[in-house]
Motif scaffolding. Structure first.
Motif, short mmCIF file in Angstrom:
data_model
loop_
_atom_site.label_atom_id
_atom_site.label_comp_id
_atom_site.label_asym_id
_atom_site.label_seq_id
_atom_site.Cartn_x
_atom_site.Cartn_y
_atom_site.Cartn_z
N HIS A 1 0.81 -1.22 0.00
CA HIS A 1 0.00 0.00 0.00
C HIS A 1 0.85 1.27 0.00
CE1 HIS A 1 -4.04 -1.58 0.22
NE2 HIS A 1 -3.64 -2.49 1.09
N THR A 2 1.95 1.24 0.74
CA THR A 2 2.82 2.42 0.76
C THR A 2 3.43 2.66 -0.62
OG1 THR A 2 3.37 2.03 3.08
CG2 THR A 2 4.83 3.48 1.85
N THR A 3 3.85 1.59 -1.29
CA THR A 3 4.43 1.71 -2.62
C THR A 3 3.40 2.23 -3.62
OG1 THR A 3 5.96 -0.12 -2.17
CG2 THR A 3 5.61 0.49 -4.48
N LEU A 4 2.19 1.66 -3.58
CA LEU A 4 1.13 2.11 -4.49
C LEU A 4 0.78 3.58 -4.28
CD1 LEU A 4 -1.37 -0.92 -4.45
CD2 LEU A 4 0.10 -0.19 -6.35
N THR A 5 0.83 4.02 -3.04
CA THR A 5 0.47 5.42 -2.74
C THR A 5 1.58 6.39 -3.11
OG1 THR A 5 -0.95 4.71 -0.90
CG2 THR A 5 -0.23 7.01 -0.91
N MET A 6 2.82 6.08 -2.69
CA MET A 6 3.91 7.05 -2.87
C MET A 6 4.43 7.11 -4.30
SD MET A 6 3.72 8.22 0.08
CE MET A 6 5.04 9.44 0.08
N GLN A 7 4.04 6.16 -5.15
CA GLN A 7 4.47 6.25 -6.55
C GLN A 7 3.51 7.08 -7.39
OE1 GLN A 7 4.52 2.32 -8.24
NE2 GLN A 7 2.29 2.13 -8.34
N LEU A 8 2.41 7.52 -6.79
CA LEU A 8 1.47 8.38 -7.50
C LEU A 8 2.07 9.77 -7.71
CD1 LEU A 8 -1.81 7.52 -5.54
CD2 LEU A 8 -1.34 6.94 -7.93
N PRO A 9 1.69 10.45 -8.77
CA PRO A 9 2.16 11.83 -8.97
C PRO A 9 1.38 12.79 -8.08
CG PRO A 9 0.72 11.18 -10.77
CD PRO A 9 0.90 9.95 -9.92
N PHE A 10 2.11 13.64 -7.35
CA PHE A 10 1.48 14.65 -6.50
C PHE A 10 1.83 16.02 -7.09
CE2 PHE A 10 2.44 11.02 -3.77
CZ PHE A 10 1.18 10.74 -3.27
N CYS A 11 0.87 16.64 -7.72
CA CYS A 11 1.15 17.92 -8.37
C CYS A 11 0.31 19.02 -7.71
CB CYS A 11 0.84 17.85 -9.86
SG CYS A 11 -0.75 17.13 -10.28
N GLY A 12 0.90 20.18 -7.60
CA GLY A 12 0.18 21.30 -7.03
C GLY A 12 0.19 21.27 -5.51
N ASP A 13 -0.98 21.20 -4.93
CA ASP A 13 -1.15 21.29 -3.49
C ASP A 13 -0.43 20.14 -2.78
OD1 ASP A 13 -1.97 21.95 -1.01
OD2 ASP A 13 -4.13 21.75 -1.40
N ALA B 1 -3.22 13.16 -4.74
CA ALA B 1 -2.75 12.61 -6.01
C ALA B 1 -3.51 13.25 -7.18
CB ALA B 1 -2.92 11.10 -6.04
N CYS B 2 -2.77 13.54 -8.25
CA CYS B 2 -3.42 14.10 -9.44
C CYS B 2 -3.46 13.04 -10.54
CB CYS B 2 -2.67 15.35 -9.91
SG CYS B 2 -0.91 15.10 -10.18
N ALA B 3 -3.76 11.81 -10.15
CA ALA B 3 -3.90 10.70 -11.09
C ALA B 3 -5.01 9.79 -10.60
CB ALA B 3 -2.58 9.94 -11.21
N ASP B 4 -5.39 8.86 -11.44
CA ASP B 4 -6.44 7.92 -11.07
C ASP B 4 -5.98 7.04 -9.91
OD1 ASP B 4 -8.76 6.40 -11.13
OD2 ASP B 4 -7.92 4.97 -12.58
N ILE B 5 -6.79 6.97 -8.87
CA ILE B 5 -6.42 6.16 -7.69
C ILE B 5 -7.34 4.94 -7.54
CG2 ILE B 5 -5.42 8.11 -6.44
CD1 ILE B 5 -8.02 8.23 -4.81
N SER B 6 -7.92 4.51 -8.65
CA SER B 6 -8.84 3.37 -8.61
C SER B 6 -8.16 2.11 -8.06
CB SER B 6 -9.40 3.08 -10.00
OG SER B 6 -10.13 4.18 -10.48
N ILE B 7 -6.92 1.88 -8.50
CA ILE B 7 -6.19 0.69 -8.02
C ILE B 7 -5.99 0.77 -6.52
CG2 ILE B 7 -3.98 -0.53 -8.11
CD1 ILE B 7 -3.78 0.17 -11.04
N ASN B 8 -5.67 1.96 -6.02
CA ASN B 8 -5.48 2.14 -4.58
C ASN B 8 -6.76 1.87 -3.81
OD1 ASN B 8 -3.72 4.21 -6.18
ND2 ASN B 8 -2.59 3.86 -4.28
N VAL B 9 -7.88 2.37 -4.36
CA VAL B 9 -9.17 2.18 -3.70
C VAL B 9 -9.55 0.70 -3.69
CG1 VAL B 9 -11.64 2.69 -3.83
CG2 VAL B 9 -9.98 4.50 -4.27
N ILE B 10 -9.33 0.01 -4.82
CA ILE B 10 -9.65 -1.41 -4.91
C ILE B 10 -8.78 -2.22 -3.95
CG2 ILE B 10 -9.57 -3.45 -6.40
CD1 ILE B 10 -10.29 -1.60 -8.74
#
Length: 291
Positions: free
Chosen positions: A151-163, A180-189
């Motif tokens: 879960h940590t890997t899936l979360t921290m590899q997401l792009p965080f842009c802006g805020d 995250a400024c990307a689709d987080i469907s995999i994280n939610v699933i």
């Protein structure tokens, strides 16, 4: 992105001062209470049993969990610029998730221990030998750590842009996902699957275990015998209700990004997280004290 800003309770300055004192006191209680329990279970040979071995693991786990988040929260209450590095956030998230996952499994192991002790007392020494309960505890830590890595890997590899403002005390995984400024469907699933495995399955297992335990206790002829048998389980059951009740409330319904933005985060979410991370561990040594 090199780091995050932890918002905490900056919009509620009076609450910050109150919670700083409260959390500090509770943290000291965690260290003292669980530290004493670990020391007692190690030094007293009469407590070298599966039940107290699991209890020692639970106490150590509580110290690790609170230490992974409470000092960060305390620092945020007194530091104007509440920042945390990207790697520091990842480490704190990993430790918190790993400890929570480990406790889910460990509480199930403790329920099985109580089931064997009360429902199958003649087989208990054989089934719950040291060769069995030590790997059971080690497996709990390994499973919790492995799931946290995912879960940590899936979360921290997401792009965080802006805020880069986390509307929380710490790098709580659901609060970070909202940045995250990307689709987080995999994280939610993946969070949903984890909820079923670490929340649903253990609760069912513990519930069935205690159904058999209750039926066995009710068949004990003497009132004193029933009271003694129940006293060995009531403490564990109390902790299970507090722990899983709070986790279900926090993670039972994972959400995707909040369209209203991080400033609309409900204050109650933070207070629930605070209760789970700081209030629950001090209650456990009180309920699970050696008898």
């Amino acid at each position: 992105m090199v780091g995050f800003i932890l918002l905490g309770l900056s919009a509620h300055l009076m609450l910050e001062k109150t919670f700083f004192v409260l959390i500090l006191l509770m943290y000291l209680v965690v260290l003292l209470g669980n530290g004493v329990l670990i020391l007692v279970t190690v030094l007293d040979s009469h407590l070298h049993t599966p039940m107290y071995f699991f209890l020692g693991n639970l106490s150590f786990l509580d110290i690790c969990y609170t230490t992974s988040s409470v000092p960060l929260a305390l620092d945020g209450f007194v530091t104007p610029q509440k920042t945390i590095s990207f790697s520091g956030c990842a480490m704190q998230m990993f430790l918190s998730f790993a400890m929570a996952g480990t406790e889910c499994v460990l509480l199930s192991m403790m329920a099985f221990d109580r089931y064997m002790a009360i429902c199958n007392p003649l087989r208990y020494p054989t089934v719950m030998s040291k060769a069995a309960y030590v790997p059971m505890a080690a497996g709990s830590w390994a499973i919790g750590g492995a799931v946290s890595v995912v879960h940590t890997t899936l979360t921290m590899q997401l792009p965080f842009c802006g805020d880069n403002i986390i509307n929380h005390f710490t790098c709580e995984i659901l609060a970070v996902l909202k940045l995250a400024c990307a689709d987080i469907s995999i994280n939610v699933i993946s969070m949903g699957v984890t909820n079923v495995i670490f929340l649903g399955a253990p609760v069912l297992f513990i519930s069935f275990s205690y159904a058999f335990i209750a039926a066995t206790i009710l068949r004990i002829p003497s009132a004193e015998g029933r009271k003694k048998a129940f006293s060995t389980c009531s403490a564990h059951l109390t902790v299970v209700v507090i722990f899983y009740g709070t986790l279900f409330f926090m993670y039972g319904k994972p959400k995707s990004k909040d369209p209203l933005g991080v400033d609309k985060q409900d204050l109650s979410d933070k207070l629930i997280s605070l209760f789970y991370g700081v209030m629950t561990p001090p209650a456990q040594p009180h309920h699970l004290q050696p008898r």
